[in-house]
Design a protein around this motif. Structure first.
Motif, PDB file in Angstrom:
ATOM      1  N   LYS A   1       0.836  -1.208   0.000  1.00 20.81           N
ATOM      2  CA  LYS A   1       0.000   0.000   0.000  1.00 20.81           C
ATOM      3  C   LYS A   1       0.869   1.255   0.000  1.00 20.81           C
ATOM      4  O   LYS A   1       1.705   1.437   0.884  1.00 20.81           O
ATOM      5  CB  LYS A   1      -0.923  -0.016   1.221  1.00 20.81           C
ATOM      6  CG  LYS A   1      -1.830   1.200   1.354  1.00 20.81           C
ATOM      7  CD  LYS A   1      -2.886   0.956   2.424  1.00 20.81           C
ATOM      8  CE  LYS A   1      -2.293   0.745   3.792  1.00 20.81           C
ATOM      9  NZ  LYS A   1      -1.769   1.988   4.395  1.00 20.81           N
ATOM     10  N   PRO A   2       0.678   2.166  -0.966  1.00 25.00           N
ATOM     11  CA  PRO A   2       1.521   3.353  -1.037  1.00 25.00           C
ATOM     12  C   PRO A   2       1.075   4.452  -0.062  1.00 25.00           C
ATOM     13  O   PRO A   2      -0.059   4.442   0.425  1.00 25.00           O
ATOM     14  CB  PRO A   2       1.323   3.836  -2.490  1.00 25.00           C
ATOM     15  CG  PRO A   2      -0.047   3.371  -2.843  1.00 25.00           C
ATOM     16  CD  PRO A   2      -0.246   2.062  -2.113  1.00 25.00           C
ATOM     17  N   VAL A   3       1.980   5.367   0.200  1.00 25.14           N
ATOM     18  CA  VAL A   3       1.648   6.551   0.988  1.00 25.14           C
ATOM     19  C   VAL A   3       0.797   7.478   0.126  1.00 25.14           C
ATOM     20  O   VAL A   3       1.068   7.668  -1.067  1.00 25.14           O
ATOM     21  CB  VAL A   3       2.932   7.280   1.438  1.00 25.14           C
ATOM     22  CG1 VAL A   3       2.597   8.581   2.166  1.00 25.14           C
ATOM     23  CG2 VAL A   3       3.766   6.357   2.319  1.00 25.14           C
ATOM     24  N   GLU A   4      -0.260   8.043   0.701  1.00 28.32           N
ATOM     25  CA  GLU A   4      -1.124   8.944  -0.065  1.00 28.32           C
ATOM     26  C   GLU A   4      -0.340  10.158  -0.527  1.00 28.32           C
ATOM     27  O   GLU A   4       0.454  10.734   0.234  1.00 28.32           O
ATOM     28  CB  GLU A   4      -2.331   9.362   0.772  1.00 28.32           C
ATOM     29  CG  GLU A   4      -3.297   8.227   1.012  1.00 28.32           C
ATOM     30  CD  GLU A   4      -4.555   8.644   1.757  1.00 28.32           C
ATOM     31  OE1 GLU A   4      -4.637   9.810   2.198  1.00 28.32           O
ATOM     32  OE2 GLU A   4      -5.471   7.800   1.896  1.00 28.32           O
ATOM     33  N   GLN A   5      -0.583  10.571  -1.764  1.00 28.90           N
ATOM     34  CA  GLN A   5       0.208  11.626  -2.390  1.00 28.90           C
ATOM     35  C   GLN A   5      -0.471  12.983  -2.397  1.00 28.90           C
ATOM     36  O   GLN A   5       0.180  14.007  -2.618  1.00 28.90           O
ATOM     37  CB  GLN A   5       0.521  11.214  -3.842  1.00 28.90           C
ATOM     38  CG  GLN A   5       1.230   9.871  -3.962  1.00 28.90           C
ATOM     39  CD  GLN A   5       1.247   9.370  -5.390  1.00 28.90           C
ATOM     40  OE1 GLN A   5       1.813   9.993  -6.280  1.00 28.90           O
ATOM     41  NE2 GLN A   5       0.606   8.227  -5.624  1.00 28.90           N
ATOM     42  N   VAL A   6      -1.790  13.017  -2.193  1.00 27.71           N
ATOM     43  CA  VAL A   6      -2.519  14.288  -2.252  1.00 27.71           C
ATOM     44  C   VAL A   6      -3.455  14.377  -1.051  1.00 27.71           C
ATOM     45  O   VAL A   6      -3.777  13.365  -0.412  1.00 27.71           O
ATOM     46  CB  VAL A   6      -3.330  14.412  -3.564  1.00 27.71           C
ATOM     47  CG1 VAL A   6      -2.412  14.329  -4.772  1.00 27.71           C
ATOM     48  CG2 VAL A   6      -4.404  13.337  -3.658  1.00 27.71           C
ATOM     49  N   PRO A   7      -3.935  15.583  -0.708  1.00 32.37           N
ATOM     50  CA  PRO A   7      -4.850  15.727   0.431  1.00 32.37           C
ATOM     51  C   PRO A   7      -6.158  14.976   0.188  1.00 32.37           C
ATOM     52  O   PRO A   7      -6.600  14.832  -0.955  1.00 32.37           O
ATOM     53  CB  PRO A   7      -5.095  17.241   0.501  1.00 32.37           C
ATOM     54  CG  PRO A   7      -3.953  17.861  -0.226  1.00 32.37           C
ATOM     55  CD  PRO A   7      -3.569  16.889  -1.295  1.00 32.37           C
ATOM     56  N   PRO A   8      -6.799  14.504   1.260  1.00 29.41           N
ATOM     57  CA  PRO A   8      -8.082  13.820   1.097  1.00 29.41           C
ATOM     58  C   PRO A   8      -9.119  14.738   0.441  1.00 29.41           C
ATOM     59  O   PRO A   8      -9.125  15.953   0.645  1.00 29.41           O
ATOM     60  CB  PRO A   8      -8.493  13.479   2.536  1.00 29.41           C
ATOM     61  CG  PRO A   8      -7.220  13.497   3.316  1.00 29.41           C
ATOM     62  CD  PRO A   8      -6.370  14.546   2.669  1.00 29.41           C
ATOM     63  N   GLY A   9      -9.998  14.138  -0.338  1.00 27.82           N
ATOM     64  CA  GLY A   9     -11.077  14.871  -0.988  1.00 27.82           C
ATOM     65  C   GLY A   9     -12.330  14.024  -1.015  1.00 27.82           C
ATOM     66  O   GLY A   9     -12.356  12.890  -0.507  1.00 27.82           O
ATOM     67  N   LEU A  10     -13.391  14.554  -1.608  1.00 26.27           N
ATOM     68  CA  LEU A  10     -14.622  13.797  -1.718  1.00 26.27           C
ATOM     69  C   LEU A  10     -14.480  12.793  -2.855  1.00 26.27           C
ATOM     70  O   LEU A  10     -14.255  13.163  -4.008  1.00 26.27           O
ATOM     71  CB  LEU A  10     -15.804  14.737  -1.979  1.00 26.27           C
ATOM     72  CG  LEU A  10     -17.188  14.200  -1.599  1.00 26.27           C
ATOM     73  CD1 LEU A  10     -17.274  13.892  -0.109  1.00 26.27           C
ATOM     74  CD2 LEU A  10     -18.274  15.187  -1.992  1.00 26.27           C
ATOM     75  N   ALA A  11     -14.569  11.513  -2.522  1.00 27.09           N
ATOM     76  CA  ALA A  11     -14.436  10.432  -3.500  1.00 27.09           C
ATOM     77  C   ALA A  11     -15.815   9.856  -3.771  1.00 27.09           C
ATOM     78  O   ALA A  11     -16.456   9.323  -2.864  1.00 27.09           O
ATOM     79  CB  ALA A  11     -13.495   9.352  -2.963  1.00 27.09           C
ATOM     80  N   HIS A  12     -16.281   9.967  -5.002  1.00 27.48           N
ATOM     81  CA  HIS A  12     -17.611   9.479  -5.355  1.00 27.48           C
ATOM     82  C   HIS A  12     -17.711   7.969  -5.176  1.00 27.48           C
ATOM     83  O   HIS A  12     -18.711   7.452  -4.686  1.00 27.48           O
ATOM     84  CB  HIS A  12     -17.931   9.864  -6.802  1.00 27.48           C
ATOM     85  CG  HIS A  12     -19.269   9.406  -7.288  1.00 27.48           C
ATOM     86  ND1 HIS A  12     -19.481   8.136  -7.784  1.00 27.48           N
ATOM     87  CD2 HIS A  12     -20.465  10.044  -7.371  1.00 27.48           C
ATOM     88  CE1 HIS A  12     -20.753   8.014  -8.140  1.00 27.48           C
ATOM     89  NE2 HIS A  12     -21.368   9.153  -7.911  1.00 27.48           N
ATOM     90  N   GLY A  13     -16.682   7.250  -5.597  1.00 28.22           N
ATOM     91  CA  GLY A  13     -16.646   5.813  -5.416  1.00 28.22           C
ATOM     92  C   GLY A  13     -17.152   5.003  -6.598  1.00 28.22           C
ATOM     93  O   GLY A  13     -16.881   3.804  -6.679  1.00 28.22           O
ATOM     94  N   ASP A  14     -17.885   5.638  -7.529  1.00 33.24           N
ATOM     95  CA  ASP A  14     -18.367   4.908  -8.709  1.00 33.24           C
ATOM     96  C   ASP A  14     -18.649   5.904  -9.842  1.00 33.24           C
ATOM     97  O   ASP A  14     -19.680   5.824 -10.509  1.00 33.24           O
ATOM     98  CB  ASP A  14     -19.630   4.116  -8.375  1.00 33.24           C
ATOM     99  CG  ASP A  14     -19.845   2.944  -9.331  1.00 33.24           C
ATOM    100  OD1 ASP A  14     -18.878   2.525  -9.991  1.00 33.24           O
ATOM    101  OD2 ASP A  14     -20.982   2.454  -9.411  1.00 33.24           O
ATOM    102  N   TYR A  15     -17.692   6.793 -10.078  1.00 33.66           N
ATOM    103  CA  TYR A  15     -17.889   7.901 -11.006  1.00 33.66           C
ATOM    104  C   TYR A  15     -17.547   7.467 -12.423  1.00 33.66           C
ATOM    105  O   TYR A  15     -16.420   7.023 -12.695  1.00 33.66           O
ATOM    106  CB  TYR A  15     -17.001   9.065 -10.578  1.00 33.66           C
ATOM    107  CG  TYR A  15     -17.190  10.322 -11.385  1.00 33.66           C
ATOM    108  CD1 TYR A  15     -18.259  11.173 -11.135  1.00 33.66           C
ATOM    109  CD2 TYR A  15     -16.296  10.663 -12.396  1.00 33.66           C
ATOM    110  CE1 TYR A  15     -18.428  12.343 -11.869  1.00 33.66           C
ATOM    111  CE2 TYR A  15     -16.460  11.822 -13.133  1.00 33.66           C
ATOM    112  CZ  TYR A  15     -17.530  12.651 -12.865  1.00 33.66           C
ATOM    113  OH  TYR A  15     -17.699  13.804 -13.598  1.00 33.66           O
ATOM    114  N   ARG A  16     -18.529   7.591 -13.329  1.00 28.41           N
ATOM    115  CA  ARG A  16     -18.365   7.149 -14.716  1.00 28.41           C
ATOM    116  C   ARG A  16     -19.544   7.669 -15.522  1.00 28.41           C
ATOM    117  O   ARG A  16     -20.514   8.200 -14.960  1.00 28.41           O
ATOM    118  CB  ARG A  16     -18.306   5.633 -14.790  1.00 28.41           C
ATOM    119  CG  ARG A  16     -19.460   4.943 -14.044  1.00 28.41           C
ATOM    120  CD  ARG A  16     -19.172   3.464 -13.827  1.00 28.41           C
ATOM    121  NE  ARG A  16     -20.047   2.821 -12.884  1.00 28.41           N
ATOM    122  CZ  ARG A  16     -21.089   2.053 -13.196  1.00 28.41           C
ATOM    123  NH1 ARG A  16     -21.409   1.872 -14.468  1.00 28.41           N
ATOM    124  NH2 ARG A  16     -21.811   1.477 -12.272  1.00 28.41           N
TER     125      ARG A  16
END
Length: 347
Positions: free
Chosen positions: A197-212
């Motif tokens: 598992k990598p270290v997170e590279q950017v600040p947390p944000g709102l993740a839709h989870g199924d965006y398409r």
């Protein structure tokens, strides 16, 4: 009278009465038509006696996994986003009482427009139309990922940080709770994903989870009029969320796809690599290799499909399914095999 498509999931007399009492200007009787697409929460087009339309959304029929299908959470997210740059349908009413139709549900305004679900839905589009739709899809996701969570009252929606770690733990729990068969590759890939598992590279944000494309409505200019299906939304790693969306962007030559009939396989759409370039150049984030997140996405898709398989098997026991669970099981095996192939040199 209820349509045949709405015969499961809607107790019409009770829902009719509830809508008349709680939705402004709703005039009974109502008709209900299930909107096809997706294998999780159920969405119905509701039309009243005056021809006005809404969408009603409720959990699926059958056994539900813990923490999934929270209607109130979807309502909270969409209500918070209403004044934001991310277009969402307006919520009209929320019913917490499961006695009305077997589960909580909510009603939102019906947003008419184009939903790109498959190749057939792109037949009237030109390359320029596809490019406008692509840009709108990318720009709206960036707006979501860079949204000020405090300003829109969503900072406490979920924990911040370690998004992939939380997802790995959540989906393993879901598999352990709902798995219907022996599939050791689920657990083998999980252990390898945890270890690398990598270290997170950017600040947390709102993740839709199924965006398409399948979860947005486009207007007549091929810009997004509404983003739908907020069931999996959380606070997370924008790069992981983008990588998930990227796996729905199938090229014509792809041997395996998240979708059985991916619309982006049409030659009017740019390639997946071009989508990466556009997101990278516009988002303002510095991020490196997406390979880990892509493997994780395929594993997660298999987990989601395994939950759908459990519901299909339950429906089959009731004699109320039109989908062969064996086909879904084979698809899950293909997803896991592809994830394992992609993991070579990555995990």
């Amino acid at each position: 009278m209820a349509t045949e498509a709405a015969s499961t999931g809607i107790d019409q007399p009770r829902v009719d009465a509830w809508l008349a009492a709680h939705v402004t200007d709703a005039v009974p009787p109502f008709t209900y038509e299930q909107i096809m697409g997706g294998g999780s929460n159920l969405t119905f087009r509701v039309v009243d006696a005056q021809g006005r339309q809404w969408a009603l959304r409720r959990p699926p029929i059958g056994p539900l996994l813990a923490t999934a299908h929270d209607m109130g959470r979807e309502v909270r997210i969409m209500t918070a986003l209403a004044p934001s740059p991310v277009a969402v349908p307006a919520c009209a009413a929320y019913c917490e009482d499961p006695d009305v139709t077997g589960a909580p549900f909510y009603v939102m305004n019906f947003v008419d427009g184009l939903v790109i679900r498959n190749l057939a839905s792109t037949e009237a589009m030109t390359r320029a139309d596809a490019d406008r739709a692509t840009d709108s899809l990318i720009d709206t996701q960036i707006a979501l990922h860079t949204l000020d969570l405090e300003a829109y009252g969503l900072a406490d929606l979920a924990r911040h940080g370690d998004y992939v770690g939380r997802q790995l733990a959540r989906w393993r729990r879901q598999i352990e709770a709902g798995q219907t068969r022996d599939a050791p590759l689920f657990f083998d890939l999980h252990e390898r994903l945890v270890a690398r598992k990598p270290v997170e590279q950017v600040p947390p944000g709102l993740a839709h989870g199924d965006y398409r494309f399948d979860n947005v409505v486009l207007d007549d200019q091929f810009a997004i009029a509404a983003v739908l299906d907020w069931e999996l939304c959380t606070i997370g790693d924008p790069i992981a969320d983008f990588a998930w969306s990227l796996e729905y962007w199938s090229n014509e030559s792809d041997p395996v796809s998240f979708l059985s009939d991916p619309p982006t396989a049409s030659n009017i759409f740019v390639t997946r690599d071009e989508v990466v370039d556009r997101y990278r150049s516009r988002c303002g984030f510095e991020f490196g290799d997406l390979s880990y997140y892509r493997v994780f996405s395929w594993w997660k898709q298999a987990c989601i499909a395994e939950g759908a398989l459990a519901r299909q098997m339950e429906a089959a026991r009731r004699g109320s399914t039109t989908r062969d669970p064996a086909d879904t099981a084979r698809h899950i095996d293909d997803l896991l095999a592809h994830a394992a192939e992609m993991a070579v040199g990555v995990l």
